[in-house]
Scaffold this motif. Structure first.
Motif, short mmCIF file in Angstrom:
data_model
loop_
_atom_site.label_atom_id
_atom_site.label_comp_id
_atom_site.label_asym_id
_atom_site.label_seq_id
_atom_site.Cartn_x
_atom_site.Cartn_y
_atom_site.Cartn_z
N LEU A 64 0.84 -1.20 0.00
CA LEU A 64 0.00 0.00 0.00
C LEU A 64 0.87 1.25 0.00
N GLN A 65 0.53 2.19 -0.88
CA GLN A 65 1.15 3.51 -0.86
C GLN A 65 0.12 4.53 -0.39
N ILE A 66 0.51 5.35 0.60
CA ILE A 66 -0.33 6.46 1.04
C ILE A 66 0.14 7.70 0.29
N LEU A 67 -0.74 8.28 -0.52
CA LEU A 67 -0.36 9.40 -1.37
C LEU A 67 -0.76 10.74 -0.80
N ASP A 68 -1.91 10.81 -0.15
CA ASP A 68 -2.35 12.02 0.54
C ASP A 68 -3.53 11.63 1.43
N PRO A 69 -4.13 12.56 2.18
CA PRO A 69 -5.20 12.17 3.11
C PRO A 69 -6.43 11.57 2.45
N MET A 70 -6.55 11.70 1.11
CA MET A 70 -7.73 11.18 0.42
C MET A 70 -7.37 10.23 -0.71
N HIS A 71 -6.15 9.68 -0.70
CA HIS A 71 -5.72 8.93 -1.88
C HIS A 71 -4.67 7.89 -1.50
N CYS A 72 -4.94 6.62 -1.84
CA CYS A 72 -3.99 5.53 -1.62
C CYS A 72 -3.88 4.71 -2.90
N ARG A 73 -2.81 3.93 -2.99
CA ARG A 73 -2.64 3.01 -4.12
C ARG A 73 -2.36 1.63 -3.55
N LEU A 74 -3.23 0.66 -3.88
CA LEU A 74 -3.07 -0.72 -3.44
C LEU A 74 -2.50 -1.53 -4.60
N ALA A 75 -1.22 -1.89 -4.52
CA ALA A 75 -0.57 -2.64 -5.60
C ALA A 75 -0.86 -4.12 -5.52
N SER A 76 -1.07 -4.63 -4.30
CA SER A 76 -1.39 -6.04 -4.12
C SER A 76 -2.00 -6.22 -2.74
N GLY A 77 -2.73 -7.32 -2.56
CA GLY A 77 -3.31 -7.62 -1.26
C GLY A 77 -4.72 -7.10 -1.10
N THR A 78 -5.17 -7.05 0.15
CA THR A 78 -6.56 -6.75 0.46
C THR A 78 -6.67 -5.58 1.43
N ALA A 79 -7.65 -4.72 1.18
CA ALA A 79 -7.92 -3.59 2.07
C ALA A 79 -9.42 -3.42 2.21
N VAL A 80 -9.85 -3.02 3.41
CA VAL A 80 -11.24 -2.67 3.67
C VAL A 80 -11.26 -1.21 4.10
#
Length: 458
Positions: A167-183
């Motif tokens: 997971l990359q955290i890009l800003d308070p309203m934006h992330c990038r999930l390259a692999s895996g699971t997020a809720v």
């Protein structure tokens, strides 16, 4: 991305930046650029660099004119016209760019806006943020090998990460999930939290949802409450999911669970792995100008440049299928492992699209080596090459596993499952800023990382 459109875009871009474009060409360039987020970014970056270079030229001529009053300015008007063309068009496309690339104005790297609230049996890989419970987080990269971690943003958004995940955290309203699971659970009244995946974008409209990115980059999205808007990165297709619905976000389309064919649970029983080191197989990287060929031989290098094309590189893979059981192949997947090349800077290279082309060879083939191969111009090559698939490596990603799987690859290996098959990998996204990254994958000669592998299920 259509190759003819990309070539036309590059030609129109150069003409416009040089101040020689007609109004009709400008309108055509706007239309082509706005149809692709990648082209929007490419043009914005090229326009900025071009403008800076033009201004430097004006300053140099001004200094020369001041030092020598009889010197005439012969290119000033054209230079200013070039800057005007570039800046005007860049302004029009940057508005559209911002809609896709929320990271155009990244958050202050020193700012924190979230907290690592909970960790349960977490095994972390190399990350760029503090990994202890209660630590404040800002822009950064989290790689969770196993376990569970919960992040809470200051805007009350909660993101639960299930390992293994990247997971990359890009800003308070934006992330990038390259692999895996997020809720993700967003508080009532908040809209617009974005999660990017390798195949597209999820934009929250006040909801709770889960997303899981599979090994081939495909994402399955399930909405528990509220609504999520999906967008396919390559085609721009959109769809809204509401409470208790789900969908597969693929590289070219969005499919409902009933439309998507899951791999058979019995695949492992019929799996055969074919390596480039087997039989008459092989792997090598090719440089456009062989006289300047320099680089590690345990890696496979690939690069595309707008200007210094003599340093362009491409990858040639060869798989020997002879001896494989003569039965239909139900599924085929090319496995590549990206590794840092140590050449160029990832920060100066955007999200990059790669194309894979394939063909079959006669039973007898010249062994692969830097001395026996030549540069392949796939736009003019007539020796049976056909497009197999495309994939994207996000900006900054250098150490991930990539799986290329498509109907075209299945057709190729099925038609030639008793032959030798060659694959060429090229980077479609050019380097526009200078000093960009040379992407690399492990070769069959790497001492610790698996080389290119074709996995087939019969």
């Amino acid at each position: 991305m259509n190759d003819s459109n990309q070539n036309r875009f590059l030609k129109l871009r150069d003409v416009a930046l040089d101040g020689r474009a007609t109004q009709e060409e400008i309108r055509e360039l706007e239309s082509i650029a706005k149809a692709s987020p990648e082209r929007l970014r490419e043009f914005a970056e090229a326009a900025a660099i071009h403008g800076e270079l033009c201004l430097l030229g004006i300053e140099a001529r001004e200094q020369q004119r001041t030092a020598n009053p009889v010197t005439r300015e012969t290119k000033g008007s054209r230079t200013w016209r070039s800057i005007t063309w570039a800046m005007a068009l860049a302004s029009s496309v940057l508005v559209a760019t911002a809609l896709w690339n929320r990271n155009a104005n990244p958050a202050d790297p020193n700012e924190t806006f979230a907290v690592l609230e909970t960790t349960v049996e977490c095994l972390w890989q190399t990350s760029t943020v503090p990994l202890a419970e209660g630590q404040r987080l800002g822009v950064g990269h989290l790689r969770l090998a196993s376990g569970f971690a919960s992040l809470r943003f200051d805007n009350e958004t909660q993101l639960d990460l299930e390992g293994p995940a990247d997971l990359q955290i890009l800003d308070p309203m934006h992330c990038r999930l390259a692999s895996g699971t997020a809720v993700v659970t967003v508080r009532d009244g908040l809209r617009g939290f974005v999660v990017d995946t390798p195949t597209g974008r999820l934009t929250d409209q006040g909801t709770s949802f889960g997303v899981s990115v599979k090994s081939d980059g495909a994402s399955v999205v399930e909405v528990f409450d509220g609504r999520v808007d999906l967008e396919v990165r390559e085609t721009g297709e959109t769809r809204s999911l509401t409470q208790q619905t789900s969908a597969w976000l693929l590289s070219q389309q969005i499919l409902s669970p009933n439309e998507y064919r899951l791999p058979s649970t019995n695949d492992a029983r019929r799996l055969t792995q074919i390596f480039t080191s087997q039989g008459d197989g092989g792997d090598v990287w090719i440089q456009r100008d062989p006289e300047n060929r320099k680089g590690p031989e345990d890696l496979l290098l690939v690069k595309k440049s707008d200007e210094l094309i003599e340093f362009d590189r491409q990858i040639l893979l060869r798989f020997d299928f002879r001896g494989l059981a003569d039965q239909p192949i139900e599924r085929a997947a090319l496995q590549l492992t990206a590794v840092p090349s140590g050449i160029g800077f990832a920060s100066r290279t955007p999200d990059s699209t790669f194309s894979v082309y394939g063909r079959s060879l006669p039973n007898e083939a010249t062994p692969l080596s830097p001395d026996t191969v030549r540069w392949l111009d796939l736009e003019t090559e007539t020796s049976g090459w056909s497009l197999v698939d495309r994939f994207v490596i996000p900006k900054g990603s250098q150490s991930e596993s990539h799986t290329i799987e498509s109907a075209s690859l299945n057709d190729l290996v099925n038609q030639h499952r008793s032959d030798i098959i060659e694959l060429v990998i090229v980077r479609d996204t050019p380097e526009t800023m200078g000093g960009g990254l040379v992407h690399a994958f492990a070769s069959s000669r790497h001492e610790s990382i698996p080389g290119p592998t074709l996995r087939v299920w019969q």
